[in-house]
Design an enzyme around this catalytic site. Structure first.
Site, PDB file in Angstrom:
ATOM      1  N   TRP A  12      10.846   5.593   1.300  1.00 20.37           N
ATOM      2  CA  TRP A  12      10.746   6.169   2.792  1.00 20.37           C
ATOM      3  C   TRP A  12      12.080   5.949   3.582  1.00 20.37           C
ATOM      4  CZ3 TRP A  12       9.070   9.853   5.398  1.00 20.37           C
ATOM      5  CH2 TRP A  12       8.570   9.924   6.764  1.00 20.37           C
ATOM      6  N   GLY A 134       3.233   8.504  10.974  1.00 22.08           N
ATOM      7  CA  GLY A 134       2.336   9.711  10.973  1.00 22.08           C
ATOM      8  C   GLY A 134       1.974   9.910   9.438  1.00 22.08           C
ATOM      9  N   SER A 136       2.677  11.046   6.235  1.00 17.78           N
ATOM     10  CA  SER A 136       4.152  11.403   5.901  1.00 17.78           C
ATOM     11  C   SER A 136       4.369  10.706   4.516  1.00 17.78           C
ATOM     12  CB  SER A 136       5.195  10.930   6.652  1.00 17.78           C
ATOM     13  OG  SER A 136       5.071   9.811   7.212  1.00 17.78           O
ATOM     14  N   ALA A 138       6.825  10.001   1.514  1.00 19.61           N
ATOM     15  CA  ALA A 138       8.092  10.211   1.291  1.00 19.61           C
ATOM     16  C   ALA A 138       8.482  11.228  -0.088  1.00 19.61           C
ATOM     17  CB  ALA A 138       9.027   8.982   0.536  1.00 19.61           C
ATOM     18  N   LYS A 189      -5.088   1.880   8.664  1.00 15.88           N
ATOM     19  CA  LYS A 189      -5.603   3.014   7.639  1.00 15.88           C
ATOM     20  C   LYS A 189      -5.289   2.548   6.218  1.00 15.88           C
ATOM     21  CE  LYS A 189      -1.173   4.467   6.620  1.00 15.88           C
ATOM     22  NZ  LYS A 189      -0.440   4.640   5.536  1.00 15.88           N
ATOM     23  N   ASP A 242      -3.110  10.212   9.574  1.00 15.12           N
ATOM     24  CA  ASP A 242      -2.555   9.147   8.393  1.00 15.12           C
ATOM     25  C   ASP A 242      -3.800   8.789   7.625  1.00 15.12           C
ATOM     26  OD1 ASP A 242      -0.421   7.894   7.332  1.00 15.12           O
ATOM     27  OD2 ASP A 242      -0.064   6.547   8.978  1.00 15.12           O
ATOM     28  N   THR A 246      -3.576   9.110   3.328  1.00 16.17           N
ATOM     29  CA  THR A 246      -3.628   7.818   2.670  1.00 16.17           C
ATOM     30  C   THR A 246      -4.711   7.793   1.709  1.00 16.17           C
ATOM     31  OG1 THR A 246      -2.218   6.956   4.344  1.00 16.17           O
ATOM     32  CG2 THR A 246      -2.704   5.366   2.686  1.00 16.17           C
ATOM     33  N   SER A 252      -0.570   7.725  -2.761  1.00 19.24           N
ATOM     34  CA  SER A 252      -0.609   6.571  -1.982  1.00 19.24           C
ATOM     35  C   SER A 252      -0.658   5.302  -2.674  1.00 19.24           C
ATOM     36  CB  SER A 252      -1.927   7.002  -1.093  1.00 19.24           C
ATOM     37  OG  SER A 252      -2.593   5.726  -0.506  1.00 19.24           O
ATOM     38  N   ASN A 254      -1.687   2.488  -1.793  1.00 20.52           N
ATOM     39  CA  ASN A 254      -2.891   1.791  -1.224  1.00 20.52           C
ATOM     40  C   ASN A 254      -3.905   2.507  -2.062  1.00 20.52           C
ATOM     41  OD1 ASN A 254      -2.184  -0.240   0.922  1.00 20.52           O
ATOM     42  ND2 ASN A 254      -1.150   1.517   1.494  1.00 20.52           N
ATOM     43  N   VAL A 277       4.963  -2.476  -2.790  1.00 22.65           N
ATOM     44  CA  VAL A 277       4.394  -3.218  -2.121  1.00 22.65           C
ATOM     45  C   VAL A 277       3.228  -2.717  -1.535  1.00 22.65           C
ATOM     46  CG1 VAL A 277       4.310  -4.418   0.377  1.00 22.65           C
ATOM     47  CG2 VAL A 277       6.471  -4.527  -1.167  1.00 22.65           C
TER      48      VAL A 277
END
Length: 336
Positions: A12, A134, A136, A138, A189, A242, A246, A252, A254, A277
């Site tokens: 990012w 927001g 987004s 990368a 989120k 978001d 996600t 994503s 997560n 992470v």
């Protein structure tokens, strides 16, 4: 031409540095990792985190934090949320009074329950702190795919400065005074995305995903409003927007970690496999603690915590969510 710095050379941070450089600014990117900076200098590409995205010549790279921070009009803080406090503490001696710091990470500190902008303000009280957030990824911003963001700041002129710095032919930036709401939406989120990924890992379908997204934003909004955030933030880009991206995107981390957990991985195994992470793991404890503090019902957050930290299976968590006590969808609505 303005001089900016991006503190953190992950995917990012790298993508945003490229946006600022393409807008005609001189940009310095900092990383604590010497091998990462050496790669960026030699290849002008982050080969592991943003492969295929070539970085313009008006981006410099350094491991010297003082060099990166001093004299810059705007500092973009893009380190993963668990490292926000330590990085801010290291930056503090070099930050001038009123220097603008824009947080672009998403998370809540799991011990203090503080948002990232609160942490930055505590560690660097002389700074002008704002947030940019927001839906987004990368990977898509690096390919110039149309993306919308929200700049949040206490002062309108600060938000508009950030808006002008990042706006381009593929980035549209809105402004908002609701820094808290933006931060909470971006952090919480990630917790719901872990649940959505786990459902995918279990082989659940689109019905399940839609349920988790819809009920997830209801939980986020309940807590966010109780804490002082504005409902418009949770129904907007940094809330439902978001959350959708996600919970559903292949990019994503997560969702990917949740998917692995749904397939039987432990939390530690999933994080190791993702190799980045996983912010939601850190925010999950904070979200659960905040729910108790503000006496807000957050059953999805509760089940995510049980799976992550108490050894509960994802399948059992889904079953318990489905068999909760019957209730109406919106308690504010009533029959005549």
């Amino acid at each position: 031409m303005a001089e900016y710095a991006v503190i953190g050379a992950g995917s990012w941070g790298t993508a945003l540095a490229r946006v600022l450089a393409k807008n005609g600014n001189q940009v310095t990117v900092w990383s604590i990792m010497e091998d990462e900076i050496a790669m960026l200098k030699e290849k002008r590409e982050h080969e592991t985190k943003l492969p295929g995205v070539i970085l313009p010549e008006n981006i410099d790279f350094t491991t010297d934090l003082k060099e990166a921070v001093e004299g810059k009009e705007m500092l973009v803080l893009a380190v993963p949320s668990p490292f926000t406090r330590s990085t801010a503490k290291s930056m503090a001696p070099f930050v001038a009074k009123g220097q603008l710091i824009v947080n672009v990470a998403k998370g809540i500190e799991d011990v203090t329950f503080m948002t990232l902008t609160d942490i930055i303000e505590e560690e660097i009280p002389q700074a002008d702190v704002a947030v940019l957030s927001g839906p987004s990824h990368a990977e898509e911003v690096g390919k110039d795919m149309p993306t919308t963001l929200v700049a949040g700041a206490a002062k309108k002129e600060t938000a508009e400065y950030i808006q002008n710095a990042f706006m381009c032919d593929f980035i549209r930036v809105y402004t908002s005074p609701d820094v808290l709401g933006i931060e909470l939406g971006g952090a919480l989120k990630n917790v719901v995305a872990l649940a959505a990924g786990a459902a995918d890992g279990l082989g659940c379908g689109d019905n399940t995903k839609a349920a988790l997204i819809t009920r997830g934003i209801a939980e986020i909004a309940r807590l966010g409003v109780a804490m002082g955030g504005k409902i418009e933030s949770f129904t907007g880009l940094t809330g439902i927007g978001d959350l959708i991206v996600t919970c559903s995107s292949m990019h994503s981390r997560n969702r990917k970690a949740g998917m692995l957990i749904g397939q039987g991985y432990t939390m530690e195994e999933a994080m190791k496999e993702v190799k980045m992470v996983v912010e939601g793991v850190y925010s999950a404890k904070a979200a659960y603690g905040l729910a108790k503090k503000y006496q807000v019902s957050m059953p999805i957050v509760e089940e995510v915590n049980a799976v992550l930290f108490e050894g509960k299976s994802a399948a059992e968590a889904v079953k318990d969510l489905m068999f909760r006590d019957k209730r109406s969808e919106a308690s504010s609505l009533s029959w005549d």
